[in-house]
Design a protein around this motif. Structure first.
Motif, mmCIF file in Angstrom:
data_model
loop_
_atom_site.group_PDB
_atom_site.id
_atom_site.type_symbol
_atom_site.label_atom_id
_atom_site.label_comp_id
_atom_site.label_asym_id
_atom_site.label_seq_id
_atom_site.Cartn_x
_atom_site.Cartn_y
_atom_site.Cartn_z
ATOM 1 N N GLY A 289 0.827 -1.200 0.000
ATOM 2 C CA GLY A 289 0.000 0.000 0.000
ATOM 3 C C GLY A 289 0.863 1.252 0.000
ATOM 4 N N GLY A 290 0.387 2.310 -0.651
ATOM 5 C CA GLY A 290 1.142 3.562 -0.693
ATOM 6 C C GLY A 290 1.089 4.298 0.635
ATOM 7 N N ASP A 291 2.127 5.072 0.924
ATOM 8 C CA ASP A 291 2.204 5.821 2.176
ATOM 9 C C ASP A 291 1.459 7.149 2.067
ATOM 10 O OD1 ASP A 291 3.840 3.877 3.349
ATOM 11 O OD2 ASP A 291 5.660 4.806 2.550
ATOM 12 N N GLY A 292 1.051 7.662 3.215
ATOM 13 C CA GLY A 292 0.448 8.986 3.296
ATOM 14 C C GLY A 292 1.283 9.873 4.207
ATOM 15 N N PHE A 293 1.590 11.085 3.771
ATOM 16 C CA PHE A 293 2.463 11.986 4.518
ATOM 17 C C PHE A 293 1.804 13.359 4.673
ATOM 18 C CE2 PHE A 293 5.202 9.033 2.237
ATOM 19 C CZ PHE A 293 6.108 8.622 3.215
ATOM 20 N N GLY A 294 1.768 13.869 5.880
ATOM 21 C CA GLY A 294 1.331 15.247 6.122
ATOM 22 C C GLY A 294 -0.157 15.440 5.960
ATOM 23 N N GLY A 295 -0.917 15.042 6.982
ATOM 24 C CA GLY A 295 -2.361 15.222 6.904
ATOM 25 C C GLY A 295 -2.762 16.658 6.647
ATOM 26 N N ALA A 296 -2.016 17.599 7.217
ATOM 27 C CA ALA A 296 -2.287 19.022 6.988
ATOM 28 C C ALA A 296 -1.318 19.611 5.970
ATOM 29 C CB ALA A 296 -2.209 19.794 8.294
ATOM 30 N N VAL A 297 -0.006 19.486 6.237
ATOM 31 C CA VAL A 297 1.013 20.139 5.416
ATOM 32 C C VAL A 297 2.158 19.165 5.155
ATOM 33 C CG1 VAL A 297 2.680 22.036 5.288
ATOM 34 C CG2 VAL A 297 0.459 22.401 6.391
ATOM 35 N N TYR A 298 2.623 19.130 3.911
ATOM 36 C CA TYR A 298 3.831 18.377 3.563
ATOM 37 C C TYR A 298 4.757 19.314 2.821
ATOM 38 C CZ TYR A 298 7.018 14.891 1.685
ATOM 39 O OH TYR A 298 8.144 14.168 1.368
ATOM 40 N N CYS A 299 6.016 19.367 3.281
ATOM 41 C CA CYS A 299 7.000 20.293 2.724
ATOM 42 C C CYS A 299 8.319 19.551 2.539
ATOM 43 C CB CYS A 299 7.168 21.476 3.680
ATOM 44 S SG CYS A 299 8.236 22.781 3.073
ATOM 45 N N CYS A 300 8.884 19.584 1.323
ATOM 46 C CA CYS A 300 10.162 18.909 1.086
ATOM 47 C C CYS A 300 11.063 19.789 0.220
ATOM 48 C CB CYS A 300 9.955 17.542 0.445
ATOM 49 S SG CYS A 300 9.289 17.574 -1.224
ATOM 50 N N ASP A 301 12.360 19.669 0.436
ATOM 51 C CA ASP A 301 13.364 20.436 -0.312
ATOM 52 C C ASP A 301 13.031 21.927 -0.311
ATOM 53 O OD1 ASP A 301 14.595 17.995 -0.970
ATOM 54 O OD2 ASP A 301 13.297 17.768 -2.728
ATOM 55 N N SER A 302 12.532 22.414 0.811
ATOM 56 C CA SER A 302 12.034 23.786 0.895
ATOM 57 C C SER A 302 12.446 24.421 2.218
ATOM 58 C CB SER A 302 10.499 23.800 0.779
ATOM 59 O OG SER A 302 10.064 23.168 -0.399
ATOM 60 N N VAL A 303 12.171 25.709 2.326
ATOM 61 C CA VAL A 303 12.336 26.440 3.586
ATOM 62 C C VAL A 303 10.948 26.814 4.080
ATOM 63 C CG1 VAL A 303 13.266 28.496 4.691
ATOM 64 C CG2 VAL A 303 14.587 27.338 2.905
ATOM 65 N N ALA A 304 10.619 26.414 5.303
ATOM 66 C CA ALA A 304 9.271 26.654 5.828
ATOM 67 C C ALA A 304 9.334 27.404 7.152
ATOM 68 C CB ALA A 304 8.537 25.331 6.020
ATOM 69 N N THR A 305 8.433 28.377 7.305
ATOM 70 C CA THR A 305 8.246 29.088 8.563
ATOM 71 C C THR A 305 6.780 28.996 8.941
ATOM 72 O OG1 THR A 305 10.022 30.664 8.036
ATOM 73 C CG2 THR A 305 8.457 31.290 9.761
ATOM 74 N N ILE A 306 6.501 28.489 10.135
ATOM 75 C CA ILE A 306 5.127 28.350 10.616
ATOM 76 C C ILE A 306 5.024 29.114 11.930
ATOM 77 C CG2 ILE A 306 3.331 26.739 11.364
ATOM 78 C CD1 ILE A 306 4.650 24.630 9.578
ATOM 79 N N TRP A 307 4.112 30.100 11.944
ATOM 80 C CA TRP A 307 4.024 30.991 13.103
ATOM 81 C C TRP A 307 2.567 31.105 13.551
ATOM 82 C CZ3 TRP A 307 7.224 33.243 16.469
ATOM 83 C CH2 TRP A 307 6.738 34.295 17.253
ATOM 84 N N SER A 308 2.316 30.783 14.830
ATOM 85 C CA SER A 308 1.014 30.991 15.453
ATOM 86 C C SER A 308 -0.122 30.338 14.661
ATOM 87 C CB SER A 308 0.732 32.496 15.608
ATOM 88 O OG SER A 308 -0.387 32.719 16.447
ATOM 89 N N CYS A 309 0.087 29.077 14.301
ATOM 90 C CA CYS A 309 -0.932 28.317 13.582
ATOM 91 C C CYS A 309 -1.516 27.236 14.482
ATOM 92 C CB CYS A 309 -0.336 27.670 12.328
ATOM 93 S SG CYS A 309 0.170 28.861 11.057
ATOM 94 N N ALA A 310 -2.737 26.817 14.193
ATOM 95 C CA ALA A 310 -3.418 25.792 14.983
ATOM 96 C C ALA A 310 -3.723 24.590 14.094
ATOM 97 C CB ALA A 310 -4.710 26.339 15.573
ATOM 98 N N PHE A 311 -3.458 23.386 14.624
ATOM 99 C CA PHE A 311 -3.690 22.147 13.896
ATOM 100 C C PHE A 311 -4.557 21.232 14.747
ATOM 101 C CE2 PHE A 311 0.227 23.930 12.359
ATOM 102 C CZ PHE A 311 0.271 23.628 11.003
#
Length: 244
Positions: A208-230
């Motif tokens: 079976g195939g995998d599932g990644f990042g129910g909300a957000v998936y980020c690869c080979d990138s620069v990410a900033t997450i500030w004051s977020c709710a999950f």
């Protein structure tokens, strides 16, 4: 396209080298017709009256993202709900199955006070699905004061190349090779699910195939997450051994 339509407004702004599209005295829902809207590749901003006032609904038959942005685009979108977008893959196009509401390939997007709800990226035959709400390949994405709810990335079953189910990435947002900024955003009940495997020649069972990042998936990138709710986001792999 009829005068005053979103399609015509995008065509006119593109021909002028950029501009603002402003919705005034408009409420309810605007549906995208059977053809995809033109891909935006320059500086076009779309301003709505408020996400609780106006919704941009995707195509009922799927096939393409609701809004598409290419290299060279520098765009602001604000005050809109984007709902019921449906991007699926059933051909050889690289990005089909990516970005139910928004597909961005190399552009720079600023999203403010928007709602993304009930959008779907679905790989209908086999392979991967990316970004139920938004998929970004390169470029940059900034979301502020946005809400992402009940967006889904569902991978296809039985990849022809590997005999495994496809993989799913980013129920709300998928980012590859770019810059992602999330500020004061909420993510709830978004999900991904990998594709199931199958019984193929000679009784071989794939994975079976995998599932990644129910909300957000980020690869080979620069990410900033500030004051977020999950809350209540989920990622699941596909079942193994379903017979075809």
């Amino acid at each position: 396209p009829p005068p005053g339509s979103l399609r015509q407004a995008i065509i006119d702004a593109s021909a002028a080298g950029g501009g603002d599209i402003v919705f005034s005295n408009v409420s309810g829902a605007i549906g995208v017709a059977t053809r995809p809207l033109p891909t935006i590749t320059n500086n076009i901003n779309i301003y709505g009256p408020g996400a609780n006032v106006l919704s941009l609904r995707g195509r009922s038959d799927g096939y393409a993202s609701t809004l598409n942005f290419g290299a060279g685009a520098v765009c602001v979108i604000s005050g809109l709900t984007l709902s019921n977008g449906y991007a699926y893959y059933d051909s050889t196009d690289t990005y089909f199955g990516s970005g139910g509401a928004v597909l961005n390939v190399g552009g720079t997007l600023f999203l403010h006070d928007c709602v993304f709800a009930n959008n779907l990226a679905f790989n209908i035959v086999y392979g991967n699905a990316c970004g139920g709400g938004i998929a970004t390949f390169g470029g940059a994405l900034t979301c502020s004061n946005c809400m992402f709810s009940a967006n889904y990335a569902l991978a296809g079953a039985l990849s022809q190349s590997s005999k495994n189910g496809g993989m799913a990435f980013g129920g709300a947002i998928y980012m590859k090779g770019g810059i992602l900024n999330l500020v004061n955003c909420t993510f709830s009940t978004n999900s991904v699910c990998g594709g199931r495997s199958g019984q193929v020649g000679g009784g071989y069972y794939g994975e079976g195939g995998d599932g990644f990042g129910g909300a957000v998936y980020c690869c080979d990138s620069v990410a900033t997450i500030w004051s977020c709710a999950f809350s209540s986001n989920s990622a699941a792999g596909g079942d193994r051994g379903a017979k075809f």
